[in-house]
Design a protein around this motif. Sequence first.
Motif, PDB file in Angstrom:
ATOM      1  N   GLY A   8       0.850  -1.187   0.000  1.00  0.00           N
ATOM      2  CA  GLY A   8       0.000   0.000   0.000  1.00  0.00           C
ATOM      3  C   GLY A   8       0.884   1.235   0.000  1.00  0.00           C
ATOM      4  N   ASN A   9       0.503   2.236  -0.769  1.00  0.00           N
ATOM      5  CA  ASN A   9       1.202   3.521  -0.763  1.00  0.00           C
ATOM      6  C   ASN A   9       0.190   4.554  -0.286  1.00  0.00           C
ATOM      7  N   TRP A  10       0.359   4.949   0.971  1.00  0.00           N
ATOM      8  CA  TRP A  10      -0.646   5.851   1.560  1.00  0.00           C
ATOM      9  C   TRP A  10      -0.493   7.292   1.089  1.00  0.00           C
ATOM     10  N   LYS A  11       0.636   7.602   0.470  1.00  0.00           N
ATOM     11  CA  LYS A  11       0.888   8.979   0.020  1.00  0.00           C
ATOM     12  C   LYS A  11       0.681   9.947   1.190  1.00  0.00           C
ATOM     13  N   MET A  12       0.089  11.122   0.950  1.00  0.00           N
ATOM     14  CA  MET A  12      -0.062  12.105   2.034  1.00  0.00           C
ATOM     15  C   MET A  12      -1.500  12.071   2.559  1.00  0.00           C
ATOM     16  N   GLY A  92      11.371   6.847  -6.723  1.00  0.00           N
ATOM     17  CA  GLY A  92      11.033   7.065  -8.128  1.00  0.00           C
ATOM     18  C   GLY A  92       9.558   7.033  -8.443  1.00  0.00           C
ATOM     19  N   HIS A  93       8.712   7.210  -7.432  1.00  0.00           N
ATOM     20  CA  HIS A  93       7.276   7.292  -7.742  1.00  0.00           C
ATOM     21  C   HIS A  93       7.047   8.428  -8.736  1.00  0.00           C
ATOM     22  N   SER A  94       6.100   8.262  -9.624  1.00  0.00           N
ATOM     23  CA  SER A  94       5.900   9.281 -10.675  1.00  0.00           C
ATOM     24  C   SER A  94       5.513  10.631 -10.084  1.00  0.00           C
ATOM     25  N   TYR A 164       5.935  -1.299 -11.756  1.00  0.00           N
ATOM     26  CA  TYR A 164       5.565  -0.645 -13.010  1.00  0.00           C
ATOM     27  C   TYR A 164       4.241   0.072 -12.786  1.00  0.00           C
ATOM     28  N   GLU A 165       4.283   1.392 -12.909  1.00  0.00           N
ATOM     29  CA  GLU A 165       3.084   2.191 -12.667  1.00  0.00           C
ATOM     30  C   GLU A 165       2.875   3.159 -13.832  1.00  0.00           C
ATOM     31  N   PRO A 166       2.061   2.781 -14.804  1.00  0.00           N
ATOM     32  CA  PRO A 166       1.792   3.724 -15.895  1.00  0.00           C
ATOM     33  C   PRO A 166       1.116   4.974 -15.333  1.00  0.00           C
ATOM     34  N   TRP A 168      -0.747   7.193 -16.479  1.00  0.00           N
ATOM     35  CA  TRP A 168      -2.147   7.399 -16.869  1.00  0.00           C
ATOM     36  C   TRP A 168      -3.109   6.535 -16.060  1.00  0.00           C
ATOM     37  N   ALA A 169      -2.585   5.588 -15.311  1.00  0.00           N
ATOM     38  CA  ALA A 169      -3.454   4.707 -14.519  1.00  0.00           C
ATOM     39  C   ALA A 169      -3.440   5.073 -13.040  1.00  0.00           C
ATOM     40  N   ILE A 170      -2.571   6.020 -12.642  1.00  0.00           N
ATOM     41  CA  ILE A 170      -2.434   6.327 -11.205  1.00  0.00           C
ATOM     42  C   ILE A 170      -3.507   7.305 -10.764  1.00  0.00           C
ATOM     43  N   GLY A 171      -4.339   6.855  -9.842  1.00  0.00           N
ATOM     44  CA  GLY A 171      -5.360   7.720  -9.256  1.00  0.00           C
ATOM     45  C   GLY A 171      -6.449   8.130 -10.237  1.00  0.00           C
ATOM     46  N   THR A 172      -6.486   7.505 -11.391  1.00  0.00           N
ATOM     47  CA  THR A 172      -7.445   7.922 -12.424  1.00  0.00           C
ATOM     48  C   THR A 172      -8.656   7.008 -12.501  1.00  0.00           C
ATOM     49  N   GLY A 209       1.203  -1.107 -10.522  1.00  0.00           N
ATOM     50  CA  GLY A 209       0.492  -0.068  -9.781  1.00  0.00           C
ATOM     51  C   GLY A 209      -0.276   0.840 -10.720  1.00  0.00           C
ATOM     52  N   GLY A 210      -1.409   1.314 -10.255  1.00  0.00           N
ATOM     53  CA  GLY A 210      -2.250   2.207 -11.058  1.00  0.00           C
ATOM     54  C   GLY A 210      -3.687   1.727 -11.001  1.00  0.00           C
ATOM     55  N   SER A 211      -4.449   2.306 -10.047  1.00  0.00           N
ATOM     56  CA  SER A 211      -5.870   1.981  -9.882  1.00  0.00           C
ATOM     57  C   SER A 211      -6.126   0.493  -9.644  1.00  0.00           C
ATOM     58  N   VAL A 212      -5.211  -0.151  -8.885  1.00  0.00           N
ATOM     59  CA  VAL A 212      -5.503  -1.528  -8.446  1.00  0.00           C
ATOM     60  C   VAL A 212      -6.605  -1.454  -7.396  1.00  0.00           C
ATOM     61  N   GLY A 229       1.096  -5.949  -6.284  1.00  0.00           N
ATOM     62  CA  GLY A 229       0.639  -4.607  -6.603  1.00  0.00           C
ATOM     63  C   GLY A 229       1.207  -3.548  -5.673  1.00  0.00           C
ATOM     64  N   LEU A 230       1.337  -2.341  -6.216  1.00  0.00           N
ATOM     65  CA  LEU A 230       1.591  -1.144  -5.409  1.00  0.00           C
ATOM     66  C   LEU A 230       0.306  -0.332  -5.518  1.00  0.00           C
ATOM     67  N   VAL A 231      -0.363  -0.182  -4.379  1.00  0.00           N
ATOM     68  CA  VAL A 231      -1.755   0.249  -4.375  1.00  0.00           C
ATOM     69  C   VAL A 231      -1.886   1.577  -3.642  1.00  0.00           C
ATOM     70  N   GLY A 232      -2.438   2.579  -4.284  1.00  0.00           N
ATOM     71  CA  GLY A 232      -2.643   3.872  -3.651  1.00  0.00           C
ATOM     72  C   GLY A 232      -4.001   3.942  -2.968  1.00  0.00           C
ATOM     73  N   GLY A 233      -4.970   4.524  -3.675  1.00  0.00           N
ATOM     74  CA  GLY A 233      -6.293   4.783  -3.097  1.00  0.00           C
ATOM     75  C   GLY A 233      -6.911   3.600  -2.363  1.00  0.00           C
ATOM     76  N   ALA A 234      -6.846   2.424  -2.965  1.00  0.00           N
ATOM     77  CA  ALA A 234      -7.507   1.254  -2.361  1.00  0.00           C
ATOM     78  C   ALA A 234      -6.772   0.743  -1.124  1.00  0.00           C
TER      79      ALA A 234
HETATM   80  P1  PGA Z   1      -3.584   4.402  -7.179  1.00  0.00           P
HETATM   81  O1  PGA Z   1      -2.056   4.812  -6.898  1.00  0.00           O
HETATM   82  O2  PGA Z   1      -3.729   2.970  -6.781  1.00  0.00           O
HETATM   83  O3  PGA Z   1      -4.388   5.332  -6.345  1.00  0.00           O
HETATM   84  O4  PGA Z   1      -3.803   4.581  -8.659  1.00  0.00           O
HETATM   85  C1  PGA Z   1      -1.016   3.917  -7.135  1.00  0.00           C
HETATM   86  C2  PGA Z   1       0.301   4.550  -6.774  1.00  0.00           C
HETATM   87  O5  PGA Z   1       0.487   5.742  -7.049  1.00  0.00           O
HETATM   88  O6  PGA Z   1       1.213   3.878  -6.209  1.00  0.00           O
END
Ligand code: PGA
Length: 248
Positions: A8-12, A92-94, A164-166, A168-172, A209-212, A229-234
């Motif tokens: 999980g990537n909780w970000k801020m 190296g997160h985008s 691998y986190e495209p 265009w798929a991150i948080g979208t 990673g990217g909207s998993v 997976g590297l998972v943000g929002g979820a």
């Molecule tokens: P997301 O983020 O799951 O919210 O798209 C993934 C990430 O940025 O690591």
Amino acid sequence: MARKIAAGNWKMNFTLQQAETFINDFNKESWPADVEVMFAVPFPYLMALKAIARPGITIAAQNCSDHEEGAYTGEVSAAMLASAGISHVILGHSERRMYYQDSTTVLKDKVDLALAHELVPVFCCGEPLEVRNEGKHFDLVRSQLQESLFHLTGEALGKIVIAYEPVWAIGTGVTASPEQAQEMHAYIREVFAEAYGVSIAQQLPILYGGSVKASNAQSLFSQADVNGGLVGGASLITSEFLQITNSF
Ligand code: PGA
């Protein structure tokens, strides 16, 4: 075979109290014994969460400095993380590449410092939409890896986790299809196999990673070269992330 990781990537996000409640709740849950569960959390919460997380849950940092120590106000070094008992760091997160100018050379220095302090880098790569639309996504990902990682010895490379986190798929809400993920993951493994040999490449965990989400994790993780997976929002929702850890 590479190990399986749900990170999980909780970000801020989250206050300390919310973060502690989350980990206390997650401590009670279960997932397959061969799945590594990790949460990359904000710096001020690292030690408090590490103290309450049950064995089998790794608490990771989201970044570290490209300098060893010194007059860099606001920065946190790899040595500091290691001295606080932290074992993993996302690099190296985008969002770092985009908003904080983490260039491939800066990232190379961060990777070296992380490894020098025995931290496992979770190294992110991935292309923006316009690059994919131009058909240059394989070239871009290759150069991201080459410029920041290919100076490493095979032994050092063997300690790394790739994500691998495209972009265009991150948080979208738009996820790469399982086929798109597999195609790029196989390519990444091939790039490492050419440089480091098949056996090191096969052991390398490559996370998508990217909207998993709970609803798509299984179809992604069932791909041959997707090791988790590297998972943000979820990863901010206990039930969602729990289901993801059980999707291998
Ligand atoms: P997301 O983020 O799951 O919210 O798209 C993934 C990430 O940025 O690591």
